[in-house]
Design a protein around this motif. Structure first.
Motif, PDB file in Angstrom:
ATOM      1  N   MET A 204       1.121  -1.025   0.562  1.00 36.50           N
ATOM      2  CA  MET A 204      -0.287   0.140  -0.033  1.00 36.50           C
ATOM      3  C   MET A 204       0.682   1.265  -0.370  1.00 36.50           C
ATOM      4  N   ALA A 205       0.646   2.252  -0.733  1.00 38.71           N
ATOM      5  CA  ALA A 205       1.073   3.582  -1.265  1.00 38.71           C
ATOM      6  C   ALA A 205       1.041   4.057  -0.165  1.00 38.71           C
ATOM      7  N   MET A 206       2.066   5.083   0.768  1.00 40.92           N
ATOM      8  CA  MET A 206       1.846   5.887   1.743  1.00 40.92           C
ATOM      9  C   MET A 206       2.285   7.378   1.373  1.00 40.92           C
ATOM     10  N   THR A 207       1.106   8.294   2.134  1.00 37.32           N
ATOM     11  CA  THR A 207       1.929   9.826   1.712  1.00 37.32           C
ATOM     12  C   THR A 207       2.541  10.205   3.056  1.00 37.32           C
ATOM     13  N   THR A 208       3.566  11.296   2.491  1.00 35.20           N
ATOM     14  CA  THR A 208       3.950  12.074   3.944  1.00 35.20           C
ATOM     15  C   THR A 208       3.280  12.940   4.403  1.00 35.20           C
ATOM     16  N   TYR A 209       3.035  13.270   5.411  1.00 30.44           N
ATOM     17  CA  TYR A 209       2.348  14.576   6.034  1.00 30.44           C
ATOM     18  C   TYR A 209       3.205  15.509   6.944  1.00 30.44           C
ATOM     19  N   GLU A 210       3.109  16.938   7.478  1.00 30.56           N
ATOM     20  CA  GLU A 210       3.760  17.439   7.615  1.00 30.56           C
ATOM     21  C   GLU A 210       2.782  17.652   8.809  1.00 30.56           C
ATOM     22  N   VAL A 211       2.645  17.987   9.847  1.00 31.81           N
ATOM     23  CA  VAL A 211       1.229  18.223  10.603  1.00 31.81           C
ATOM     24  C   VAL A 211       2.249  19.501  12.150  1.00 31.81           C
ATOM     25  N   TRP A 212       1.771  20.372  11.792  1.00 36.69           N
ATOM     26  CA  TRP A 212       2.104  21.793  12.597  1.00 36.69           C
ATOM     27  C   TRP A 212       1.015  21.149  14.243  1.00 36.69           C
ATOM     28  N   VAL A 213       1.359  21.237  15.085  1.00 37.82           N
ATOM     29  CA  VAL A 213       0.413  21.778  16.930  1.00 37.82           C
ATOM     30  C   VAL A 213       1.488  22.615  17.393  1.00 37.82           C
ATOM     31  N   SER A 214      -0.229  23.608  17.879  1.00 43.04           N
ATOM     32  CA  SER A 214       0.749  24.673  18.592  1.00 43.04           C
ATOM     33  C   SER A 214       1.178  24.021  20.096  1.00 43.04           C
ATOM     34  N   GLY A 215       2.230  24.549  20.859  1.00 36.14           N
ATOM     35  CA  GLY A 215       2.948  24.018  21.871  1.00 36.14           C
ATOM     36  C   GLY A 215       3.626  23.106  21.277  1.00 36.14           C
ATOM     37  N   VAL A 216       4.178  22.201  22.703  1.00 37.07           N
ATOM     38  CA  VAL A 216       5.352  20.603  22.784  1.00 37.07           C
ATOM     39  C   VAL A 216       4.291  20.562  23.035  1.00 37.07           C
ATOM     40  N   ILE A 217       4.332  19.121  21.956  1.00 33.16           N
ATOM     41  CA  ILE A 217       3.816  17.759  22.343  1.00 33.16           C
ATOM     42  C   ILE A 217       4.894  16.999  23.837  1.00 33.16           C
ATOM     43  N   PRO A 218       4.277  16.406  24.880  1.00 27.70           N
ATOM     44  CA  PRO A 218       4.782  15.183  26.032  1.00 27.70           C
ATOM     45  C   PRO A 218       5.257  14.029  24.978  1.00 27.70           C
ATOM     46  N   GLU A 219       6.532  13.839  25.602  1.00 26.08           N
ATOM     47  CA  GLU A 219       7.028  12.777  25.311  1.00 26.08           C
ATOM     48  C   GLU A 219       6.125  11.525  24.797  1.00 26.08           C
TER      49      GLU A 219
ATOM     50  N   LEU B 152      -4.413  19.530  21.949  1.00 25.17           N
ATOM     51  CA  LEU B 152      -3.277  19.794  20.665  1.00 25.17           C
ATOM     52  C   LEU B 152      -4.679  21.104  20.149  1.00 25.17           C
ATOM     53  N   GLU B 153      -3.813  22.384  19.718  1.00 29.46           N
ATOM     54  CA  GLU B 153      -4.431  22.759  18.430  1.00 29.46           C
ATOM     55  C   GLU B 153      -3.324  22.509  17.084  1.00 29.46           C
ATOM     56  N   VAL B 154      -3.373  22.338  16.169  1.00 30.48           N
ATOM     57  CA  VAL B 154      -3.496  21.763  14.911  1.00 30.48           C
ATOM     58  C   VAL B 154      -3.525  22.662  14.259  1.00 30.48           C
ATOM     59  N   ILE B 155      -1.912  23.245  13.633  1.00 34.14           N
ATOM     60  CA  ILE B 155      -2.445  24.712  13.122  1.00 34.14           C
ATOM     61  C   ILE B 155      -2.185  24.430  11.719  1.00 34.14           C
ATOM     62  N   GLU B 156      -1.489  23.434  10.753  1.00 36.28           N
ATOM     63  CA  GLU B 156      -1.354  23.751   9.591  1.00 36.28           C
ATOM     64  C   GLU B 156      -1.318  21.713   9.350  1.00 36.28           C
ATOM     65  N   VAL B 157      -1.960  21.239   7.762  1.00 34.04           N
ATOM     66  CA  VAL B 157      -1.629  20.067   7.115  1.00 34.04           C
ATOM     67  C   VAL B 157      -0.899  20.265   6.554  1.00 34.04           C
ATOM     68  N   ARG B 158       0.040  19.457   6.540  1.00 33.11           N
ATOM     69  CA  ARG B 158       0.389  19.634   4.546  1.00 33.11           C
ATOM     70  C   ARG B 158       0.821  18.131   3.859  1.00 33.11           C
ATOM     71  N   GLN B 159       0.999  17.745   2.292  1.00 38.76           N
ATOM     72  CA  GLN B 159       1.522  16.622   2.523  1.00 38.76           C
ATOM     73  C   GLN B 159       2.447  16.855   1.544  1.00 38.76           C
ATOM     74  N   VAL B 160       3.745  16.366   1.920  1.00 36.55           N
ATOM     75  CA  VAL B 160       5.248  17.054   1.679  1.00 36.55           C
ATOM     76  C   VAL B 160       5.928  15.524   0.904  1.00 36.55           C
ATOM     77  N   PRO B 161       6.724  16.623   0.161  1.00 36.32           N
ATOM     78  CA  PRO B 161       7.612  15.680  -1.089  1.00 36.32           C
ATOM     79  C   PRO B 161       7.981  14.131  -0.299  1.00 36.32           C
TER      80      PRO B 161
END
Length: 84
Positions: free
Chosen positions: A1-16, A58-67
């Motif tokens: 199955m082909a996967m698509t790479t995404y970049e997801v920006w969230v506000s703040g720091v996510i706990p480990e 968490l507040e999602v700021i941006e989601v985008r597909q990346v190469p």
């Protein structure tokens, strides 16, 4: 199955621990934001990830597909264009 790479920006720091629970993503922290990078199987998986982030408050700021990253020279590419 082909996967698509995404970049997801969230506000703040996510706990480990929450990052580990999210699974196969990597991150970069920039200022007061966190950037998640990951291969997502399909739209349902993307919506699932976004729902989990929202459940963490968490507040999602941006989601985008990346190469997809190119394989290093001399390393064969898989059918999805990624190296293994």
């Amino acid at each position: 199955m082909a996967m698509t790479t995404y970049e997801v920006w969230v506000s703040g720091v996510i706990p480990e621990q929450d990052l580990r629970d999210l699974g196969a993503v990597t991150l970069a922290t920039e200022r007061a934001s966190t950037v998640l990078y990951g291969d997502i199987a399909d739209q349902a998986a993307l919506f699932g990830l976004l729902a989990r982030l929202r459940a963490l408050g968490l507040e999602v700021i941006e989601v985008r597909q990346v190469p997809a990253p190119e394989p290093p020279p001399g390393e064969p590419a898989t059918s999805t264009g990624r190296h293994t």
